[in-house]
Design a protein around this motif. Structure first.
Motif, mmCIF file in Angstrom:
data_model
loop_
_atom_site.group_PDB
_atom_site.id
_atom_site.type_symbol
_atom_site.label_atom_id
_atom_site.label_comp_id
_atom_site.label_asym_id
_atom_site.label_seq_id
_atom_site.Cartn_x
_atom_site.Cartn_y
_atom_site.Cartn_z
ATOM 1 N N VAL A 1 0.822 -1.212 0.000
ATOM 2 C CA VAL A 1 0.000 0.000 0.000
ATOM 3 C C VAL A 1 0.859 1.267 0.000
ATOM 4 O O VAL A 1 0.584 2.223 -0.757
ATOM 5 N N ALA A 2 1.914 1.310 0.829
ATOM 6 C CA ALA A 2 2.628 2.566 1.067
ATOM 7 C C ALA A 2 3.849 2.766 0.178
ATOM 8 O O ALA A 2 4.302 3.911 0.017
ATOM 9 N N GLU A 3 4.390 1.720 -0.398
ATOM 10 C CA GLU A 3 5.602 1.882 -1.202
ATOM 11 C C GLU A 3 5.408 2.822 -2.381
ATOM 12 O O GLU A 3 6.279 3.666 -2.658
ATOM 13 N N PRO A 4 4.272 2.775 -3.120
ATOM 14 C CA PRO A 4 4.091 3.757 -4.201
ATOM 15 C C PRO A 4 4.046 5.197 -3.700
ATOM 16 O O PRO A 4 4.494 6.117 -4.408
ATOM 17 N N VAL A 5 3.525 5.400 -2.494
ATOM 18 C CA VAL A 5 3.473 6.762 -1.947
ATOM 19 C C VAL A 5 4.882 7.282 -1.688
ATOM 20 O O VAL A 5 5.219 8.438 -2.004
ATOM 21 N N ILE A 6 5.751 6.436 -1.098
ATOM 22 C CA ILE A 6 7.128 6.837 -0.836
ATOM 23 C C ILE A 6 7.851 7.141 -2.143
ATOM 24 O O ILE A 6 8.591 8.130 -2.260
ATOM 25 N N THR A 7 7.656 6.298 -3.148
ATOM 26 C CA THR A 7 8.281 6.535 -4.448
ATOM 27 C C THR A 7 7.779 7.827 -5.075
ATOM 28 O O THR A 7 8.550 8.583 -5.697
ATOM 29 N N PHE A 8 6.480 8.106 -4.908
ATOM 30 C CA PHE A 8 5.897 9.338 -5.449
ATOM 31 C C PHE A 8 6.533 10.564 -4.797
ATOM 32 O O PHE A 8 6.917 11.524 -5.488
ATOM 33 N N VAL A 9 6.677 10.547 -3.478
ATOM 34 C CA VAL A 9 7.273 11.685 -2.771
ATOM 35 C C VAL A 9 8.746 11.837 -3.146
ATOM 36 O O VAL A 9 9.250 12.954 -3.318
ATOM 37 N N ARG A 10 9.442 10.721 -3.298
ATOM 38 C CA ARG A 10 10.860 10.779 -3.646
ATOM 39 C C ARG A 10 11.065 11.399 -5.026
ATOM 40 O O ARG A 10 12.071 12.061 -5.274
ATOM 41 N N ALA A 11 10.109 11.213 -5.934
ATOM 42 C CA ALA A 11 10.240 11.741 -7.290
ATOM 43 C C ALA A 11 9.938 13.228 -7.372
ATOM 44 O O ALA A 11 10.282 13.875 -8.372
ATOM 45 N N LEU A 12 9.316 13.799 -6.346
ATOM 46 C CA LEU A 12 8.949 15.215 -6.398
ATOM 47 C C LEU A 12 10.154 16.095 -6.130
ATOM 48 O O LEU A 12 10.899 15.869 -5.166
ATOM 49 N N PRO A 13 10.384 17.129 -6.924
ATOM 50 C CA PRO A 13 11.426 18.108 -6.597
ATOM 51 C C PRO A 13 11.009 18.923 -5.383
ATOM 52 O O PRO A 13 9.808 19.194 -5.196
ATOM 53 N N PRO A 14 11.961 19.319 -4.537
ATOM 54 C CA PRO A 14 11.606 20.038 -3.299
ATOM 55 C C PRO A 14 10.767 21.292 -3.531
ATOM 56 O O PRO A 14 9.840 21.572 -2.774
ATOM 57 N N LEU A 15 11.079 22.062 -4.575
ATOM 58 C CA LEU A 15 10.317 23.285 -4.811
ATOM 59 C C LEU A 15 8.857 23.000 -5.142
ATOM 60 O O LEU A 15 8.002 23.880 -4.996
ATOM 61 N N ALA A 16 8.566 21.770 -5.573
ATOM 62 C CA ALA A 16 7.189 21.453 -5.958
ATOM 63 C C ALA A 16 6.256 21.495 -4.764
ATOM 64 O O ALA A 16 5.099 21.917 -4.886
ATOM 65 N N TYR A 17 6.731 21.048 -3.597
ATOM 66 C CA TYR A 17 5.853 21.068 -2.429
ATOM 67 C C TYR A 17 6.232 22.152 -1.413
ATOM 68 O O TYR A 17 5.550 22.316 -0.404
ATOM 69 N N PHE A 18 7.318 22.886 -1.681
ATOM 70 C CA PHE A 18 7.676 23.965 -0.766
ATOM 71 C C PHE A 18 6.616 25.067 -0.798
ATOM 72 O O PHE A 18 6.298 25.663 0.236
ATOM 73 N N SER A 19 6.071 25.340 -1.988
ATOM 74 C CA SER A 19 5.016 26.358 -2.077
ATOM 75 C C SER A 19 3.807 25.977 -1.240
ATOM 76 O O SER A 19 3.162 26.830 -0.610
ATOM 77 N N LEU A 20 3.510 24.689 -1.204
ATOM 78 C CA LEU A 20 2.386 24.230 -0.385
ATOM 79 C C LEU A 20 2.667 24.445 1.099
ATOM 80 O O LEU A 20 1.784 24.864 1.861
ATOM 81 N N PHE A 21 3.904 24.184 1.517
ATOM 82 C CA PHE A 21 4.261 24.419 2.922
ATOM 83 C C PHE A 21 4.199 25.895 3.277
ATOM 84 O O PHE A 21 3.859 26.251 4.416
ATOM 85 N N ILE A 22 4.562 26.765 2.326
ATOM 86 C CA ILE A 22 4.460 28.209 2.556
ATOM 87 C C ILE A 22 3.010 28.604 2.817
ATOM 88 O O ILE A 22 2.701 29.393 3.711
ATOM 89 N N ILE A 23 2.081 28.040 2.029
ATOM 90 C CA ILE A 23 0.658 28.336 2.223
ATOM 91 C C ILE A 23 0.190 27.827 3.578
ATOM 92 O O ILE A 23 -0.577 28.498 4.284
ATOM 93 N N TRP A 24 0.649 26.658 3.974
ATOM 94 C CA TRP A 24 0.184 26.057 5.227
ATOM 95 C C TRP A 24 0.806 26.701 6.461
ATOM 96 O O TRP A 24 0.121 26.946 7.452
ATOM 97 N N PHE A 25 2.145 26.945 6.411
ATOM 98 C CA PHE A 25 2.886 27.298 7.632
ATOM 99 C C PHE A 25 3.477 28.696 7.629
ATOM 100 O O PHE A 25 4.125 29.088 8.608
ATOM 101 N N GLY A 26 3.311 29.475 6.548
ATOM 102 C CA GLY A 26 3.888 30.810 6.518
ATOM 103 C C GLY A 26 5.314 30.794 6.018
ATOM 104 O O GLY A 26 5.759 29.858 5.342
ATOM 105 N N ILE A 27 6.074 31.853 6.336
ATOM 106 C CA ILE A 27 7.422 32.013 5.789
ATOM 107 C C ILE A 27 8.501 31.938 6.859
ATOM 108 O O ILE A 27 9.646 32.328 6.609
ATOM 109 N N ASP A 28 8.185 31.436 8.042
ATOM 110 C CA ASP A 28 9.194 31.346 9.094
ATOM 111 C C ASP A 28 9.981 30.039 8.968
ATOM 112 O O ASP A 28 10.152 29.503 7.880
ATOM 113 N N GLU A 29 10.426 29.488 10.092
ATOM 114 C CA GLU A 29 11.271 28.297 10.077
ATOM 115 C C GLU A 29 10.504 27.022 9.748
ATOM 116 O O GLU A 29 11.057 26.096 9.163
#
Length: 277
Positions: A117-145
């Motif tokens: 069940v979970a191995e495809p999810v790990i592979t999916f996350v590993r294939a994502l470039p960091p900037l692809a989900y960094f914008s999502l974290f900015i929306i969720w958590f702001g621009i601090d640490e």
């Protein structure tokens, strides 16, 4: 019938055996020093031929920036402060990612249905470039640490999880069954048989995870990243200060080499059986 045994080859003299490792070490150091000299000469010659410090700054310009940022600072902070903040983010993010990767990897390696069940999810996350989900974290958590630490943690998790799952799943079945036959529980056989056998591969995943976190630090510090080496590089890029950019790359690379060397030393101390089983 008489069997004649050939005499054993004479052992090398004690002095030769003692000098061999040192000679090999001296040779490696000499080759590395020669490679650095060659790279320096190529860099200097290329910079002189190009005559465009914005494109390729000469080594002297980078050295001047090293002195300037170490004494007067850049963007209000010394170079050591920028590097220290980035290293703190890398250490915290790597530690969280490694811990999560170890837990997930052990579960994936020991629970068959969870791996499916979970191995495809790990592979999916590993294939994502960091900037692809960094914008999502900015929306969720702001621009601090918080978004920076989340980015480094998520980037460091998949290598450890994949390496741990593969190593645990590939543990010798015979040893596990022998431990279970002697009365060991599933947890005990995992702790005492599977994990020691898998530890070398797990440590390789840890080194890869730290490397991924290093490669993601500039992306993590693109937003509100000062102080930080990545933030310093981004600010210098905006003003075409190529010598500062190169200096920041050297700071990240050299500190990365140092941390990887420390990880290798730790690996040799904690896993003396590597390559023997």
């Amino acid at each position: 019938m008489t069997t004649t045994l050939a005499p054993a080859p004479p052992a090398p003299p004690a002095e030769t055996a003692a000098l061999a490792p040192a000679g090999g070490l001296r040779r490696r150091l000499a080759l590395r020093l020669l490679a650095l000299v060659v790279l320096y000469v190529l860099w200097e010659v290329t910079a002189r031929v190009m005559r465009n410090p914005t494109f390729i700054p000469p080594p002297g310009a980078v050295w001047d920036q090293l002195v300037k940022t170490s004494t007067s600072g850049y963007s209000g902070h010394l170079l050591i402060e920028h590097l220290g903040v980035s290293l703190r983010r890398i250490v915290i993010g790597s530690a969280v990612g490694v811990a999560g990767g170890l837990l997930i990897g052990v579960l994936l390696g020991t629970v068959g249905w969870l791996r499916v069940v979970a191995e495809p999810v790990i592979t999916f996350v590993r294939a994502l470039p960091p900037l692809a989900y960094f914008s999502l974290f900015i929306i969720w958590f702001g621009i601090d640490e918080t978004p920076k630490l989340w980015l480094l943690s998520i980037a460091a998790l998949p290598p450890v999880a994949v390496a741990t799952a593969a190593a645990v799943h590939g543990a010798p079945t015979g040893l596990v069954e022998a431990a279970r036959a002697l009365g060991a529980s599933r947890w005990q056989s995992t702790r005492d048989v599977v994990l020691p056998h898998a530890l070398p591969e797990i440590f390789t995943g840890v080194r890869l995870a730290v490397g991924v976190a290093y490669s993601s630090v500039v992306a993590a510090e693109t937003i509100n990243g000062v102080p930080g080496i990545g933030g310093m590089i981004r600010d210098a890029q905006r003003y075409s200060q190529t010598d500062v950019v190169v200096l920041g790359l050297f700071a990240i690379g050299l500190s990365g080499l140092l941390i990887d060397a420390l990880l290798r030393i730790t690996e040799d101390r904690l896993i003396p059986w590597r390559g023997r089983i």
